[in-house]
Scaffold this motif. Sequence first.
Motif, PDB file in Angstrom:
ATOM      1  N   ASN A 193       0.814  -1.209   0.000  1.00 20.06           N
ATOM      2  CA  ASN A 193       0.000   0.000   0.000  1.00 20.06           C
ATOM      3  C   ASN A 193       0.849   1.261   0.000  1.00 20.06           C
ATOM      4  N   ASP A 194       2.146   1.132  -0.185  1.00 20.96           N
ATOM      5  CA  ASP A 194       3.048   2.283  -0.058  1.00 20.96           C
ATOM      6  C   ASP A 194       2.747   3.385  -1.065  1.00 20.96           C
ATOM      7  N   TYR A 195       2.202   3.039  -2.185  1.00 21.75           N
ATOM      8  CA  TYR A 195       1.925   4.047  -3.218  1.00 21.75           C
ATOM      9  C   TYR A 195       0.725   4.918  -2.854  1.00 21.75           C
ATOM     10  N   LEU A 196      -0.088   4.471  -1.893  1.00 21.61           N
ATOM     11  CA  LEU A 196      -1.299   5.199  -1.520  1.00 21.61           C
ATOM     12  C   LEU A 196      -0.972   6.357  -0.578  1.00 21.61           C
ATOM     13  N   PRO A 197      -1.695   7.484  -0.697  1.00 19.57           N
ATOM     14  CA  PRO A 197      -1.516   8.589   0.256  1.00 19.57           C
ATOM     15  C   PRO A 197      -1.855   8.128   1.677  1.00 19.57           C
ATOM     16  N   LEU A 198      -1.275   8.784   2.636  1.00 19.68           N
ATOM     17  CA  LEU A 198      -1.431   8.380   4.035  1.00 19.68           C
ATOM     18  C   LEU A 198      -2.899   8.335   4.487  1.00 19.68           C
ATOM     19  N   PRO A 199      -3.752   9.338   4.178  1.00 23.38           N
ATOM     20  CA  PRO A 199      -5.154   9.246   4.614  1.00 23.38           C
ATOM     21  C   PRO A 199      -5.866   8.030   4.015  1.00 23.38           C
ATOM     22  N   VAL A 200      -5.515   7.666   2.804  1.00 22.01           N
ATOM     23  CA  VAL A 200      -6.139   6.495   2.171  1.00 22.01           C
ATOM     24  C   VAL A 200      -5.679   5.227   2.888  1.00 22.01           C
ATOM     25  N   ARG A 201      -4.404   5.157   3.179  1.00 22.61           N
ATOM     26  CA  ARG A 201      -3.890   3.977   3.900  1.00 22.61           C
ATOM     27  C   ARG A 201      -4.534   3.842   5.271  1.00 22.61           C
ATOM     28  N   HIS A 202      -4.713   4.996   5.947  1.00 20.14           N
ATOM     29  CA  HIS A 202      -5.334   4.958   7.268  1.00 20.14           C
ATOM     30  C   HIS A 202      -6.777   4.433   7.159  1.00 20.14           C
ATOM     31  N   HIS A 203      -7.551   4.957   6.189  1.00 22.56           N
ATOM     32  CA  HIS A 203      -8.929   4.499   6.008  1.00 22.56           C
ATOM     33  C   HIS A 203      -8.948   3.011   5.675  1.00 22.56           C
ATOM     34  N   LEU A 204      -8.043   2.614   4.815  1.00 21.68           N
ATOM     35  CA  LEU A 204      -7.994   1.220   4.370  1.00 21.68           C
ATOM     36  C   LEU A 204      -7.692   0.274   5.535  1.00 21.68           C
ATOM     37  N   SER A 205      -6.903   0.752   6.491  1.00 20.95           N
ATOM     38  CA  SER A 205      -6.545  -0.117   7.624  1.00 20.95           C
ATOM     39  C   SER A 205      -7.712  -0.312   8.586  1.00 20.95           C
ATOM     40  N   THR A 206      -8.724   0.564   8.478  1.00 20.28           N
ATOM     41  CA  THR A 206      -9.833   0.472   9.435  1.00 20.28           C
ATOM     42  C   THR A 206     -11.163   0.093   8.788  1.00 20.28           C
ATOM     43  N   CYS A 207     -11.240   0.036   7.471  1.00 18.83           N
ATOM     44  CA  CYS A 207     -12.521  -0.196   6.802  1.00 18.83           C
ATOM     45  C   CYS A 207     -12.513  -1.550   6.095  1.00 18.83           C
ATOM     46  N   LEU A 208     -13.391  -2.444   6.545  1.00 24.40           N
ATOM     47  CA  LEU A 208     -13.459  -3.787   5.946  1.00 24.40           C
ATOM     48  C   LEU A 208     -13.995  -3.750   4.515  1.00 24.40           C
ATOM     49  N   THR A 209     -14.895  -2.817   4.231  1.00 24.00           N
ATOM     50  CA  THR A 209     -15.447  -2.702   2.881  1.00 24.00           C
ATOM     51  C   THR A 209     -14.344  -2.367   1.878  1.00 24.00           C
ATOM     52  N   CYS A 210     -13.517  -1.401   2.215  1.00 19.85           N
ATOM     53  CA  CYS A 210     -12.439  -1.002   1.312  1.00 19.85           C
ATOM     54  C   CYS A 210     -11.345  -2.078   1.236  1.00 19.85           C
ATOM     55  N   GLN A 211     -11.128  -2.787   2.335  1.00 21.22           N
ATOM     56  CA  GLN A 211     -10.163  -3.889   2.295  1.00 21.22           C
ATOM     57  C   GLN A 211     -10.640  -4.975   1.332  1.00 21.22           C
ATOM     58  N   ALA A 212     -11.948  -5.248   1.357  1.00 18.92           N
ATOM     59  CA  ALA A 212     -12.497  -6.246   0.442  1.00 18.92           C
ATOM     60  C   ALA A 212     -12.376  -5.755  -1.013  1.00 18.92           C
ATOM     61  N   GLU A 213     -12.615  -4.472  -1.224  1.00 15.42           N
ATOM     62  CA  GLU A 213     -12.485  -3.897  -2.572  1.00 15.42           C
ATOM     63  C   GLU A 213     -11.036  -3.980  -3.054  1.00 15.42           C
ATOM     64  N   ARG A 214     -10.114  -3.690  -2.166  1.00 18.93           N
ATOM     65  CA  ARG A 214      -8.679  -3.774  -2.504  1.00 18.93           C
ATOM     66  C   ARG A 214      -8.309  -5.208  -2.857  1.00 18.93           C
ATOM     67  N   ALA A 215      -8.796  -6.169  -2.090  1.00 17.79           N
ATOM     68  CA  ALA A 215      -8.530  -7.579  -2.382  1.00 17.79           C
ATOM     69  C   ALA A 215      -9.103  -7.956  -3.745  1.00 17.79           C
ATOM     70  N   HIS A 216     -10.269  -7.409  -4.050  1.00 15.39           N
ATOM     71  CA  HIS A 216     -10.898  -7.679  -5.348  1.00 15.39           C
ATOM     72  C   HIS A 216     -10.006  -7.153  -6.479  1.00 15.39           C
ATOM     73  N   TYR A 217      -9.498  -5.929  -6.345  1.00 17.53           N
ATOM     74  CA  TYR A 217      -8.628  -5.360  -7.378  1.00 17.53           C
ATOM     75  C   TYR A 217      -7.333  -6.159  -7.517  1.00 17.53           C
ATOM     76  N   LEU A 218      -6.773  -6.566  -6.387  1.00 17.03           N
ATOM     77  CA  LEU A 218      -5.527  -7.338  -6.454  1.00 17.03           C
ATOM     78  C   LEU A 218      -5.747  -8.673  -7.177  1.00 17.03           C
ATOM     79  N   ARG A 219      -6.863  -9.331  -6.882  1.00 16.84           N
ATOM     80  CA  ARG A 219      -7.178 -10.597  -7.564  1.00 16.84           C
ATOM     81  C   ARG A 219      -7.378 -10.355  -9.060  1.00 16.84           C
ATOM     82  N   LEU A 220      -8.058  -9.273  -9.396  1.00 17.18           N
ATOM     83  CA  LEU A 220      -8.274  -8.936 -10.803  1.00 17.18           C
ATOM     84  C   LEU A 220      -6.937  -8.707 -11.513  1.00 17.18           C
ATOM     85  N   HIS A 221      -6.028  -7.982 -10.872  1.00 16.07           N
ATOM     86  CA  HIS A 221      -4.703  -7.750 -11.452  1.00 16.07           C
ATOM     87  C   HIS A 221      -3.956  -9.062 -11.663  1.00 16.07           C
ATOM     88  N   ARG A 222      -4.028  -9.960 -10.660  1.00 13.10           N
ATOM     89  CA  ARG A 222      -3.346 -11.260 -10.800  1.00 13.10           C
ATOM     90  C   ARG A 222      -3.900 -12.046 -11.985  1.00 13.10           C
TER      91      ARG A 222
END
Length: 120
Positions: free
Chosen positions: A19-48
């Motif tokens: 997540n290093d490429y993400l701005p700090l506020p985005v990383r902070h939100h991502l660390s606390t929000c399960l919805t966005c974590q699931a969305e991030r996992a979805h994007y990572l799977r799509l990229h793979r």
Amino acid sequence: MQCDDVILYLAQSPDEESNDYLPLPVRHHLSTCLTCQAERAHYLRLHRELRALRDVVIRPDDRLLTDVLDTVRPPATVTPIRSSRRKAYVGGIAAAATAGAAGALVLVSKLSQKGHRLAG
Ligand SMILES: [Zn+2]
């Protein structure tokens, strides 16, 4: 920061697990929000999955392009617009020639009447 804002960053993300490429506020939100974590996992799977397709070579059937083109466009035909235009041009030329000939006849007729009067 709201989930809608974070999702925009996730959609633009490079295909990295970090997540290093993400701005700090985005990383902070991502660390606390399960919805966005699931969305991030979805994007990572799509990229793979897209990365895995890079090496897959698919040889399409030789008729595929023809079939697609036949499906998306009608078969080539002579359009009636050109035909009617051609008829209109020919009709216009014929009408102009007829009118010119009629005008010439009227002119010759009047000239010959004058000639009779002058001669007579
Ligand atoms: Zn969120």
